[in-house]
Motif scaffolding. Structure first.
Motif, PDB file in Angstrom:
ATOM      1  N   LEU A  37      -8.133  18.290  35.410  1.00 30.06           N
ATOM      2  CA  LEU A  37      -6.816  17.901  35.393  1.00 30.06           C
ATOM      3  C   LEU A  37      -5.816  19.065  35.514  1.00 30.06           C
ATOM      4  N   GLU A  38      -4.462  18.911  35.704  1.00 36.64           N
ATOM      5  CA  GLU A  38      -3.526  19.689  35.691  1.00 36.64           C
ATOM      6  C   GLU A  38      -3.156  20.300  34.361  1.00 36.64           C
ATOM      7  N   PRO A  39      -3.036  21.643  34.035  1.00 37.81           N
ATOM      8  CA  PRO A  39      -2.851  22.004  32.566  1.00 37.81           C
ATOM      9  C   PRO A  39      -1.608  21.382  32.115  1.00 37.81           C
ATOM     10  N   GLU A  40      -0.581  21.088  32.550  1.00 40.99           N
ATOM     11  CA  GLU A  40       0.613  20.366  32.312  1.00 40.99           C
ATOM     12  C   GLU A  40       0.419  19.109  31.722  1.00 40.99           C
ATOM     13  N   SER A  41      -0.798  18.538  31.972  1.00 42.79           N
ATOM     14  CA  SER A  41      -0.990  16.963  31.479  1.00 42.79           C
ATOM     15  C   SER A  41      -1.720  17.149  30.161  1.00 42.79           C
ATOM     16  N   LEU A  42      -2.036  18.479  29.442  1.00 42.94           N
ATOM     17  CA  LEU A  42      -2.445  18.514  28.272  1.00 42.94           C
ATOM     18  C   LEU A  42      -1.528  19.099  27.364  1.00 42.94           C
ATOM     19  N   THR A  43      -1.580  18.625  26.045  1.00 49.04           N
ATOM     20  CA  THR A  43      -0.895  19.163  24.858  1.00 49.04           C
ATOM     21  C   THR A  43      -1.821  19.575  23.796  1.00 49.04           C
ATOM     22  N   ALA A  44      -1.184  20.134  22.843  1.00 51.71           N
ATOM     23  CA  ALA A  44      -2.093  20.736  21.690  1.00 51.71           C
ATOM     24  C   ALA A  44      -2.817  19.336  21.091  1.00 51.71           C
ATOM     25  N   ASP A  45      -2.075  18.329  21.259  1.00 48.64           N
ATOM     26  CA  ASP A  45      -2.518  17.284  20.514  1.00 48.64           C
ATOM     27  C   ASP A  45      -3.465  16.182  21.295  1.00 48.64           C
ATOM     28  N   THR A  46      -3.595  16.580  22.463  1.00 52.48           N
ATOM     29  CA  THR A  46      -4.663  15.965  23.363  1.00 52.48           C
ATOM     30  C   THR A  46      -6.082  15.952  22.866  1.00 52.48           C
ATOM     31  N   VAL A  47      -6.440  14.827  22.480  1.00 57.34           N
ATOM     32  CA  VAL A  47      -7.832  14.351  22.044  1.00 57.34           C
ATOM     33  C   VAL A  47      -8.866  14.535  23.039  1.00 57.34           C
ATOM     34  N   LEU A  48      -9.913  15.591  22.832  1.00 55.47           N
ATOM     35  CA  LEU A  48     -10.847  16.038  23.781  1.00 55.47           C
ATOM     36  C   LEU A  48     -11.753  14.791  24.194  1.00 55.47           C
ATOM     37  N   ALA A  49     -11.902  13.794  23.346  1.00 53.09           N
ATOM     38  CA  ALA A  49     -12.744  12.621  23.763  1.00 53.09           C
ATOM     39  C   ALA A  49     -11.799  11.717  24.879  1.00 53.09           C
ATOM     40  N   ASP A  50     -10.557  11.985  24.797  1.00 48.87           N
ATOM     41  CA  ASP A  50      -9.993  11.163  25.757  1.00 48.87           C
ATOM     42  C   ASP A  50     -10.028  11.799  27.308  1.00 48.87           C
ATOM     43  N   LEU A  51     -10.390  13.036  27.225  1.00 49.55           N
ATOM     44  CA  LEU A  51     -10.422  13.540  28.708  1.00 49.55           C
ATOM     45  C   LEU A  51     -11.878  13.244  29.393  1.00 49.55           C
ATOM     46  N   ASP A  52     -12.681  12.805  28.509  1.00 49.70           N
ATOM     47  CA  ASP A  52     -13.999  12.328  29.251  1.00 49.70           C
ATOM     48  C   ASP A  52     -15.058  13.622  29.423  1.00 49.70           C
ATOM     49  N   ILE A  53     -14.594  14.638  28.190  1.00 48.93           N
ATOM     50  CA  ILE A  53     -15.485  15.883  28.489  1.00 48.93           C
ATOM     51  C   ILE A  53     -16.842  15.701  27.809  1.00 48.93           C
ATOM     52  N   GLN A  54     -17.891  15.894  28.560  1.00 47.79           N
ATOM     53  CA  GLN A  54     -19.110  15.787  28.389  1.00 47.79           C
ATOM     54  C   GLN A  54     -19.767  17.104  27.453  1.00 47.79           C
ATOM     55  N   SER A  55     -20.926  17.031  26.904  1.00 44.27           N
ATOM     56  CA  SER A  55     -21.392  18.240  26.254  1.00 44.27           C
ATOM     57  C   SER A  55     -21.522  19.492  27.019  1.00 44.27           C
ATOM     58  N   LEU A  56     -22.170  19.328  28.431  1.00 40.88           N
ATOM     59  CA  LEU A  56     -21.936  20.078  29.251  1.00 40.88           C
ATOM     60  C   LEU A  56     -20.659  20.805  29.490  1.00 40.88           C
ATOM     61  N   GLU A  57     -19.732  20.025  29.782  1.00 35.67           N
ATOM     62  CA  GLU A  57     -18.306  20.686  29.938  1.00 35.67           C
ATOM     63  C   GLU A  57     -17.893  21.356  28.717  1.00 35.67           C
ATOM     64  N   LEU A  58     -18.086  20.846  27.494  1.00 30.59           N
ATOM     65  CA  LEU A  58     -17.604  21.606  26.306  1.00 30.59           C
ATOM     66  C   LEU A  58     -18.466  22.963  26.322  1.00 30.59           C
ATOM     67  N   ALA A  59     -19.572  23.095  26.483  1.00 30.07           N
ATOM     68  CA  ALA A  59     -20.408  24.090  26.322  1.00 30.07           C
ATOM     69  C   ALA A  59     -19.708  25.277  27.360  1.00 30.07           C
ATOM     70  N   GLU A  60     -19.588  24.451  28.510  1.00 33.01           N
ATOM     71  CA  GLU A  60     -18.760  25.501  29.519  1.00 33.01           C
ATOM     72  C   GLU A  60     -17.277  25.938  29.114  1.00 33.01           C
ATOM     73  N   VAL A  61     -16.476  25.137  28.419  1.00 31.17           N
ATOM     74  CA  VAL A  61     -15.291  25.620  27.988  1.00 31.17           C
ATOM     75  C   VAL A  61     -15.588  26.686  26.803  1.00 31.17           C
ATOM     76  N   ILE A  62     -16.606  26.582  25.864  1.00 36.95           N
ATOM     77  CA  ILE A  62     -16.955  27.358  24.853  1.00 36.95           C
ATOM     78  C   ILE A  62     -17.234  29.110  25.848  1.00 36.95           C
ATOM     79  N   PHE A  63     -17.948  28.951  26.676  1.00 35.48           N
ATOM     80  CA  PHE A  63     -18.519  30.205  27.177  1.00 35.48           C
ATOM     81  C   PHE A  63     -17.414  30.645  28.018  1.00 35.48           C
ATOM     82  N   ASP A  64     -16.453  29.904  28.652  1.00 37.62           N
ATOM     83  CA  ASP A  64     -15.328  30.382  29.354  1.00 37.62           C
ATOM     84  C   ASP A  64     -14.305  30.987  28.325  1.00 37.62           C
TER      85      ASP A  64
END
Length: 84
Positions: A19-46
């Motif tokens: 997604l474009e960063p501008e489409s997210l806010t601090a209140d965006t729910v991660l589950a609404d982004l359809d981020i799977q466990s692999l992507e969440l792990a990649e976010v954490i690593f990054d």
């Protein structure tokens, strides 16, 4: 929380959610982004690489604790404040 931490965290999450960063806010729910466990792990690593911190969360507890973008930002800011 500094603007740099927020902006960088949003950029990393947006990249994994394709997604474009501008489409997210601090209140965006991660589950609404359809981020799977692999992507969440990649976010954490990054985030660890970007801020030279160690986020000690297994995937299951990450899903339980990190519900919104703000949760991720706050966790990162807290670790930075503690010195990693």
């Amino acid at each position: 929380m500094t603007a740099a931490v927020q902006d960088t965290t949003i950029r990393i999450i947006a990249d994994k959610a394709e997604l474009e960063p501008e489409s997210l806010t601090a209140d965006t729910v991660l589950a609404d982004l359809d981020i799977q466990s692999l992507e969440l792990a990649e976010v954490i690593f990054d985030l660890e690489d970007e801020f030279d911190i160690d986020i000690e969360l297994d995937t299951a507890s990450a899903w339980e604790r990190l519900k919104t973008v703000r949760d991720v930002i706050d966790a990162v800011a807290g670790l930075i404040a503690k010195g990693g």
